[in-house]
Scaffold this active site. Structure first.
Site, short mmCIF file in Angstrom:
data_model
loop_
_atom_site.label_atom_id
_atom_site.label_comp_id
_atom_site.label_asym_id
_atom_site.label_seq_id
_atom_site.Cartn_x
_atom_site.Cartn_y
_atom_site.Cartn_z
N THR A 16 -57.44 -83.22 -27.24
CA THR A 16 -58.77 -83.52 -26.74
C THR A 16 -59.79 -83.25 -27.85
O THR A 16 -59.60 -82.38 -28.68
CB THR A 16 -59.11 -82.68 -25.50
OG1 THR A 16 -59.10 -81.27 -25.84
CG2 THR A 16 -58.12 -82.93 -24.37
N GLY A 17 -60.85 -84.03 -27.85
CA GLY A 17 -61.82 -83.91 -28.93
C GLY A 17 -61.20 -84.27 -30.26
O GLY A 17 -61.34 -83.55 -31.25
N GLY A 18 -60.51 -85.41 -30.30
CA GLY A 18 -59.74 -85.77 -31.48
C GLY A 18 -60.41 -86.75 -32.42
O GLY A 18 -59.72 -87.36 -33.23
N THR A 19 -61.73 -86.90 -32.33
CA THR A 19 -62.39 -87.92 -33.14
C THR A 19 -62.93 -87.42 -34.47
O THR A 19 -63.37 -88.21 -35.30
CB THR A 19 -63.55 -88.57 -32.36
OG1 THR A 19 -64.51 -87.56 -32.00
CG2 THR A 19 -63.04 -89.25 -31.10
N SER A 20 -62.94 -86.11 -34.69
CA SER A 20 -63.45 -85.58 -35.96
C SER A 20 -62.96 -84.16 -36.15
O SER A 20 -62.32 -83.58 -35.26
CB SER A 20 -64.99 -85.58 -35.98
OG SER A 20 -65.52 -84.67 -35.03
N GLY A 21 -63.24 -83.59 -37.31
CA GLY A 21 -62.99 -82.18 -37.57
C GLY A 21 -61.56 -81.75 -37.31
O GLY A 21 -60.59 -82.42 -37.69
N GLY A 23 -59.80 -81.55 -34.58
CA GLY A 23 -59.02 -82.42 -33.70
C GLY A 23 -58.42 -83.59 -34.44
O GLY A 23 -57.23 -83.90 -34.28
N SER A 143 -61.95 -69.07 -30.85
CA SER A 143 -62.90 -68.85 -31.96
C SER A 143 -62.83 -67.41 -32.43
O SER A 143 -62.58 -66.48 -31.64
CB SER A 143 -64.33 -69.14 -31.48
OG SER A 143 -65.29 -68.68 -32.42
N TYR A 156 -71.55 -68.99 -26.38
CA TYR A 156 -70.41 -69.64 -27.04
C TYR A 156 -69.20 -68.69 -27.07
O TYR A 156 -68.10 -69.07 -26.67
CB TYR A 156 -70.80 -70.04 -28.45
CG TYR A 156 -69.68 -70.61 -29.29
CD1 TYR A 156 -69.25 -71.91 -29.09
CD2 TYR A 156 -69.06 -69.84 -30.27
CE1 TYR A 156 -68.22 -72.45 -29.86
CE2 TYR A 156 -68.03 -70.37 -31.04
CZ TYR A 156 -67.61 -71.67 -30.83
OH TYR A 156 -66.59 -72.19 -31.58
#
Length: 256
Positions: A16-21, A23, A143, A156
């Site tokens: 999940t959240g695999g479009t940058s960074g 991921g 984190s 956060y």
């Protein structure tokens, strides 16, 4: 020496959240090691760009959706079932940053961050669990801030502490099903989120606090996630690996 190039042949990995960074780096790592990879993201344009960049052909499935939206998660699991039939690895990576003094955090901001960072991870696991094969692995992105207090990170860090604890309890709950659950706690990683959160003029001071003397890279995280998801970590369960260049555990030597 172990050959890692085919650790995930025939396996299906959801990120999940695999479009940058982190991921996207994890997606590339798993593809390089033979996996079929499913990535998600909220923006269709960024999803399309990520698919083109990954260049994985029919081994890549991109599904637009919000990890905090249960209807979107149902759509995701249905798409994975139709295309690949099952999952072997889930990297619950989608998350957002929020760095404000506690007095400046509104209810709307609280809900936004908690929905994505905690609710999203919780229900990503719940919804995908029926697709996870025995011997599967879940890795949750936490984190370093859950291990060491940082001013301005109350919201956060609390959401990341929540998913860290979730990895412990799920390791106990899912262990009898043959599914391992671990988390990673990245430190300062050179990602778009880092550059959004840390002004450029403060970045040298950030690096100076890291005993390794550099920012981490998304690839540093991706390699650790792949390890935890692989048979190389078959007896690693309920653990958190801190990927921070020594930020939490070591005091950096002052520069001359």
């Amino acid at each position: 020496m172990t050959n890692h190039t085919a650790r995930f042949d025939g396996k299906t990995v959801l990120i999940t959240g695999g479009t940058s960074g982190m991921g996207q780096a994890a997606a590339r790592r798993f593809l390089d090691e033979g996996a079929r990879v499913v990535i998600t993201g909220r923006d269709q344009g960024r999803l399309d760009a990520a698919v083109k960049d990954l260049d994985g052909g029919d081994r890549v499935l991109a599904v637009r959706g919000d990890a905090a939206n249960l209807d979107d998660l149902d759509t995701l699991t249905a798409a994975v079932k139709v295309r690949f039939g099952r999952l072997d690895v889930v990297f619950a990576n989608a998350g957002v940053g929020s760095f404000l003094p506690i007095g400046d955090i509104t209810e709307a901001e609280f809900d936004r961050v908690a929905d994505i960072n905690f609710k999203g991870v919780f229900f990503t696991v719940q919804k995908t669990l029926p697709l996870l094969a025995e011997g599967g692995a879940i890795v949750i992105n936490a984190s370093w801030t859950l291990h060491r207090g940082m001013a301005g990170a109350s919201l956060y860090a609390a959401t990341k502490a929540a998913v860290h604890n979730l990895s412990h309890t799920l390791a106990a709950e899912l262990g009898p099903k043959g599914i391992r659950v671990n988390s990673v706690s990245p430190g300062y990683i050179d990602t778009p989120m880092f550059h959004e959160a840390i002004p450029e003029e403060e970045q040298d001071d950030v690096v100076a606090a890291v005993s390794a003397g550099r920012l981490g890279t998304s690839e540093d995280v991706a390699k650790t996630v792949a390890f935890l998801a692989s048979e190389d970590a078959a007896y690693v369960n309920g653990q958190d690996l801190i990927i921070d260049g020594g930020l939490v555990a070591a005091i950096a030597e002052p520069s001359a």
